[in-house]
Design a protein around this motif. Structure first.
Motif, PDB file in Angstrom:
ATOM      1  N   THR A 349       0.807  -1.097  -0.134  1.00  0.00           N
ATOM      2  CA  THR A 349      -0.049  -0.117   0.002  1.00  0.00           C
ATOM      3  C   THR A 349       0.648   1.278   0.066  1.00  0.00           C
ATOM      4  O   THR A 349       2.113   1.288   0.419  1.00  0.00           O
ATOM      5  CB  THR A 349      -0.902  -0.025   1.124  1.00  0.00           C
ATOM      6  OG1 THR A 349      -0.022   0.069   2.477  1.00  0.00           O
ATOM      7  CG2 THR A 349      -1.700  -1.304   1.347  1.00  0.00           C
ATOM      8  N   GLY A 350       0.265   2.393  -0.325  1.00  0.00           N
ATOM      9  CA  GLY A 350       0.950   3.492  -0.457  1.00  0.00           C
ATOM     10  C   GLY A 350       1.046   4.522   0.814  1.00  0.00           C
ATOM     11  O   GLY A 350       1.696   5.578   1.084  1.00  0.00           O
ATOM     12  N   SER A 351       0.249   3.857   2.129  1.00  0.00           N
ATOM     13  CA  SER A 351       0.262   4.708   3.084  1.00  0.00           C
ATOM     14  C   SER A 351       1.657   4.769   3.896  1.00  0.00           C
ATOM     15  O   SER A 351       2.661   3.781   3.908  1.00  0.00           O
ATOM     16  CB  SER A 351      -0.530   3.907   4.236  1.00  0.00           C
ATOM     17  OG  SER A 351      -0.512   4.531   5.274  1.00  0.00           O
ATOM     18  N   GLU A 352       1.848   5.800   4.536  1.00  0.00           N
ATOM     19  CA  GLU A 352       3.153   6.026   5.229  1.00  0.00           C
ATOM     20  C   GLU A 352       3.174   5.273   6.707  1.00  0.00           C
ATOM     21  O   GLU A 352       4.121   5.389   7.240  1.00  0.00           O
ATOM     22  CB  GLU A 352       3.272   7.784   5.372  1.00  0.00           C
ATOM     23  CG  GLU A 352       3.589   8.544   4.110  1.00  0.00           C
ATOM     24  CD  GLU A 352       3.544   9.849   4.207  1.00  0.00           C
ATOM     25  OE1 GLU A 352       3.666  10.174   5.533  1.00  0.00           O
ATOM     26  OE2 GLU A 352       3.689  10.743   3.401  1.00  0.00           O
ATOM     27  N   LEU A 353       1.745   5.163   7.178  1.00  0.00           N
ATOM     28  CA  LEU A 353       1.768   4.272   8.139  1.00  0.00           C
ATOM     29  C   LEU A 353       1.431   3.207   8.052  1.00  0.00           C
ATOM     30  O   LEU A 353       0.384   2.783   7.212  1.00  0.00           O
ATOM     31  CB  LEU A 353       0.576   5.126   9.185  1.00  0.00           C
ATOM     32  CG  LEU A 353       1.042   6.558   9.358  1.00  0.00           C
ATOM     33  CD1 LEU A 353      -0.171   7.015  10.273  1.00  0.00           C
ATOM     34  CD2 LEU A 353       2.440   6.674  10.332  1.00  0.00           C
ATOM     35  N   PHE A 354       1.641   2.127   8.929  1.00  0.00           N
ATOM     36  CA  PHE A 354       1.576   0.630   8.822  1.00  0.00           C
ATOM     37  C   PHE A 354      -0.029   0.560   9.133  1.00  0.00           C
ATOM     38  O   PHE A 354      -0.357   1.199  10.212  1.00  0.00           O
ATOM     39  CB  PHE A 354       2.444  -0.344   9.928  1.00  0.00           C
ATOM     40  CG  PHE A 354       2.144  -1.583   9.861  1.00  0.00           C
ATOM     41  CD1 PHE A 354       2.710  -2.392   8.507  1.00  0.00           C
ATOM     42  CD2 PHE A 354       1.269  -2.115  10.745  1.00  0.00           C
ATOM     43  CE1 PHE A 354       2.603  -3.731   8.567  1.00  0.00           C
ATOM     44  CE2 PHE A 354       1.116  -3.734  10.463  1.00  0.00           C
ATOM     45  CZ  PHE A 354       1.735  -4.375   9.468  1.00  0.00           C
ATOM     46  N   SER A 355      -0.503  -0.200   8.358  1.00  0.00           N
ATOM     47  CA  SER A 355      -2.223  -0.366   8.532  1.00  0.00           C
ATOM     48  C   SER A 355      -2.096  -1.777   9.572  1.00  0.00           C
ATOM     49  O   SER A 355      -2.230  -3.086   9.063  1.00  0.00           O
ATOM     50  CB  SER A 355      -2.734  -0.930   7.233  1.00  0.00           C
ATOM     51  OG  SER A 355      -2.571   0.195   6.399  1.00  0.00           O
ATOM     52  N   GLU A 365      -0.641  -4.311  17.022  1.00  0.00           N
ATOM     53  CA  GLU A 365      -0.209  -2.973  17.451  1.00  0.00           C
ATOM     54  C   GLU A 365       0.410  -2.808  18.684  1.00  0.00           C
ATOM     55  O   GLU A 365      -0.335  -3.407  19.752  1.00  0.00           O
ATOM     56  CB  GLU A 365      -1.266  -1.866  17.287  1.00  0.00           C
ATOM     57  CG  GLU A 365      -0.739  -0.436  17.618  1.00  0.00           C
ATOM     58  CD  GLU A 365      -1.775   0.693  17.369  1.00  0.00           C
ATOM     59  OE1 GLU A 365      -1.481   1.921  17.873  1.00  0.00           O
ATOM     60  OE2 GLU A 365      -3.075   0.221  17.108  1.00  0.00           O
ATOM     61  N   LYS A 634       8.401  15.475   7.246  1.00  0.00           N
ATOM     62  CA  LYS A 634       7.423  14.091   6.933  1.00  0.00           C
ATOM     63  C   LYS A 634       7.298  13.202   8.025  1.00  0.00           C
ATOM     64  O   LYS A 634       6.212  12.547   8.200  1.00  0.00           O
ATOM     65  CB  LYS A 634       8.178  13.457   5.657  1.00  0.00           C
ATOM     66  CG  LYS A 634       7.215  12.305   4.989  1.00  0.00           C
ATOM     67  CD  LYS A 634       7.889  11.983   3.882  1.00  0.00           C
ATOM     68  CE  LYS A 634       7.011  10.781   3.135  1.00  0.00           C
ATOM     69  NZ  LYS A 634       7.502  10.251   1.839  1.00  0.00           N
ATOM     70  N   SER A 638       4.081  12.098  10.228  1.00  0.00           N
ATOM     71  CA  SER A 638       3.649  10.659  10.334  1.00  0.00           C
ATOM     72  C   SER A 638       3.328  10.521  11.732  1.00  0.00           C
ATOM     73  O   SER A 638       2.367   9.898  12.476  1.00  0.00           O
ATOM     74  CB  SER A 638       4.719   9.728   9.811  1.00  0.00           C
ATOM     75  OG  SER A 638       4.476   9.936   8.298  1.00  0.00           O
ATOM     76  N   ARG A 641       0.135  12.431  13.144  1.00  0.00           N
ATOM     77  CA  ARG A 641      -0.926  11.565  12.725  1.00  0.00           C
ATOM     78  C   ARG A 641      -0.992  10.514  13.652  1.00  0.00           C
ATOM     79  O   ARG A 641      -2.074  10.014  13.908  1.00  0.00           O
ATOM     80  CB  ARG A 641      -1.041  11.330  11.310  1.00  0.00           C
ATOM     81  CG  ARG A 641      -1.218  12.622  10.435  1.00  0.00           C
ATOM     82  CD  ARG A 641      -1.650  12.181   9.083  1.00  0.00           C
ATOM     83  NE  ARG A 641      -0.292  11.612   8.401  1.00  0.00           N
ATOM     84  CZ  ARG A 641      -0.103  10.733   7.474  1.00  0.00           C
ATOM     85  NH1 ARG A 641      -1.346   9.885   7.376  1.00  0.00           N
ATOM     86  NH2 ARG A 641       0.997  10.430   6.870  1.00  0.00           N
TER      87      ARG A 641
END
Length: 643
Positions: A349-355, A365, A634, A638, A641
């Motif tokens: 995925t393109g997310s900067e945070l791990f899903s 988590e 950046k 992150s 957020r």
């Protein structure tokens, strides 16, 4: 170099070093750079070079060097090969009678025949009685007894960089086959090189078929038996071990053999070279004098001794010269970072945070930042009214604290996985599930060989919940204490936290609610890891211990003046008062040393550990130069957020 207690080991570069680098595929430019740098720095060794000047020197008489193994439960317990049978018999007494004398009487000889008569002048009161159990396998009927080798594993830990011992094992297998020997049928054998290069040069030398005839098939590359992934013993062998309550053995060429690590049914584990692993698979038992007793007999009934099939140095050198090629290393490592088809097929995925996947049983988590304030606390919380979760002895290893091996169905971690719909055959190991704190916290202090003096007569992850006196799992007791807001302590002896520098040996206790450990001494890295997780390492004063102070573990503890002590910038050598209130209301006070040894460790502890410290530093740090401004912004975005 933790195996022999050093921070590092330094050896001079010489022509042999350069030859090895060329052989293993390093570029000509790389080798030339190493040689030029080493010579310029005075680090290159030649026979005519002047002796280096050291503050102290040790001398070793090479004629005194002899083959050795290590065991049965610590890698530092070196045993000369000739003394291995006696060493096992000594260890057997301690294993069978853990509450007996600290130094059991020496034994000579072993039991012989159904009547239990002794050989070599041993005395009956010093040797375990006969306990042989009938073992029925497809190949026939056998007798299994104390000292039987049930696992023989050539593992990746220490052999990948040493072709001599790997080819030596193959040559020994070849000679054994030529004399008609076979691995004993009750021995579970395996070969797990750390690199595919090993497979390549064993194939090139023509030795793979002989290893496979002895059932040393390649089962994988990397950590297997030595990290607890031996798999289950054959059902018939397991049943025999249980029926006779046998102390059986594993032999492996790794560098870790701590209690409960290799296999939960195996109580004695010995480290040795790959050729010796093959030899013990042929013998099938540990209490064999390899110098004077035969490994077996050939087709004519002639005894076959280890010395007759042990390859010579020249044979090994010839095999190394003829079978190893630079191209093997270059081919194996040219695409080592590319990954296989399954890895490359994973969706990204393109997310900067791990899903985080809430239903994952492997990666969850972690809770380390839950309820964490943006600013560091103004003062450290005091530890008052603490209860003891475990009262432990000497040499408690990180494997005792956080096992890496298989997960038992009837353990708290097993119950959790069953509740998540995971079948027992898919439990995998604690090591494989280290990304799931729910599994690892339930596995903390769950080693099957842990002996907690708060629950005498038990073995495994059990304790006594002191308010009621009930014996229960350590996880269950810790959960009850946490619900009641009661902080927890660990009391221990010497060398607490020895072994692998496993971060979960600090993370697990912290998640159980352990606020401090009081021990006689610590392994260096584990002491640091405890601070990194916000767990306070305290040390009894010299000549003091649980025993000398008369502590039972049933007391309630206050650490007096903790906040004031940590408020200083540097607390090395500082002592604190501990007040212990006994169940009858009596009070005992004693001093302990705070083992926070550096100013930076003070900062970690004041923040609650290294993880919140680093996160707060990232949030508060200004951009580092114009080129890094965008990157810094950046990262900060992150983190904000995430927060």
């Amino acid at each position: 170099a933790p195996e022999y207690g050093a921070t590092c080991g330094i050896f001079p570069v010489d022509e042999e070093t350069l030859r090895y680098m060329r052989l293993t595929g390093r570029s000509a430019d790389h080798v030339a750079l190493v040689e030029a740098y080493s010579r310029e720095q005075g680090l290159f060794h030649t026979p005519d070079a002047p002796d280096a000047e050291y503050s102290d020197s040790l001398f070793l008489d090479l004629s005194s060097v002899e083959p050795s193994v290590a065991g049965p439960k610590r890698p530092q317990d070196r045993v000369a090969l000739a003394q291995a049978p006696q060493s096992f018999r000594d260890a057997l007494q301690v294993i069978l009678h853990p509450g007996g004398p600290a130094n059991p009487p020496k034994q000579v000889g072993r039991w012989e025949g159904e009547g239990g008569h002794l050989k070599s002048g041993a005395t009956e009161e010093t040797v375990a009685p006969p306990s042989a159990v009938r073992l029925q396998l497809e190949s026939g009927e056998y007798s299994l007894d104390h000292g039987a080798v049930v696992i023989a594993a050539i593992t990746s830990c220490t052999n990948t960089s040493n072709p001599s011992v790997m080819l030596g094992a193959g040559l020994l297998a070849k000679k054994a086959i030529a004399r008609g020997l076979q691995s004993q049928p009750w021995v579970k054998t395996s070969l797990a090189p750390g690199s595919k290069v090993v497979t390549a040069y064993l194939d090139a030398a023509g030795l793979t078929p002989y290893l496979e005839q002895l059932r040393f098939h390649t089962v994988g590359y990397g950590c297997t038996t030595c990290i607890g992934n031996s798999g289950a013993l054959p059902a018939e062998v397991s049943q025999a071990v249980e029926e006779g309550q046998l102390v059986v053995c594993a032999v492996l060429s790794g560098n870790r053999n701590f209690e409960g690590r290799i296999n939960s049914e195996v109580k004695a584990n010995y480290l040795m070279s790959p050729p010796l692993v093959v030899a013990y698979a042929l013998a099938g038992r540990l209490d064999l004098d390899l110098e004077h007793e035969p490994l077996g007999h050939d087709a004519a009934g002639t005894p076959v001794y280890l010395r007759e099939i042990w390859p010579s140095q020249q044979e090994i050198a010839d095999a190394v010269r003829d079978s190893i090629q630079v191209a093997m290393f270059r081919k194996s490592y040219s695409d080592v970072c590319q990954g296989d088809a399954r890895w490359n097929a994973l969706a990204v995925t393109g997310s900067e945070l791990f899903s985080w996947a809430p239903d994952s049983t492997y990666v969850r988590e972690p809770p380390y930042f839950a309820d964490m304030a943006r600013a560091a606390p103004e003062q450290v919380g005091e530890i008052t009214g603490a209860r003891v979760l475990a009262l432990l002895g000497d040499s408690v290893t990180t494997d005792h604290i956080s096992p890496a091996g298989s997960i038992r169905r009837n353990s708290p971690a097993g119950a959790y996985l069953l509740a998540q719909g995971v079948a027992p055959q898919d439990f995998n190991s604690y090591g494989a599930r280290r990304g799931n704190h729910e599994v690892l916290v339930r596995g903390t202090f769950a080693n099957v060989r842990l002996r907690n003096r708060l629950a005498p007569g038990t073995e495994g992850g059990l304790t006594r919940y002191l308010p009621t006196g009930e014996v229960t799992t350590i996880y269950e007791a810790a959960t009850r204490y946490q619900s009641a807001g009661v902080p927890l302590l660990i009391l221990a002896g010497r060398e607490y936290g020895t072994g692998s520098s496993r971060d979960w040996a600090a993370k697990g206790p912290q998640l159980l609610g352990v606020r401090a450990v009081i021990a006689q001494s610590y392994e260096r890295i584990h002491r640091s890891n405890l601070i990194g997780m916000g767990v306070l390492p305290l040390e009894f004063l010299a000549q003091e211990s649980v025993e000398t102070l008369g502590l039972s573990g049933e007391e309630t503890f206050d650490i007096v003046g903790l906040g004031a002590a940590i408020a200083t910038e540097f607390a090395a050598g500082r002592t604190l008062d501990v007040r212990a209130v006994r169940p009858d209301g009596g009070t005992l006070e004693f001093k302990v040393t705070v083992r926070i040894d550096t100013p930076q460790e003070i900062r970690y502890y004041r923040h609650g550990g290294i993880l919140p410290y680093v996160l707060r530093q990232l949030l508060d740090a200004p951009p580092i130069g114009s080129r890094l401004t965008a990157c810094s912004a950046k990262v900060t975005s992150s983190i904000e957020r995430f927060w």
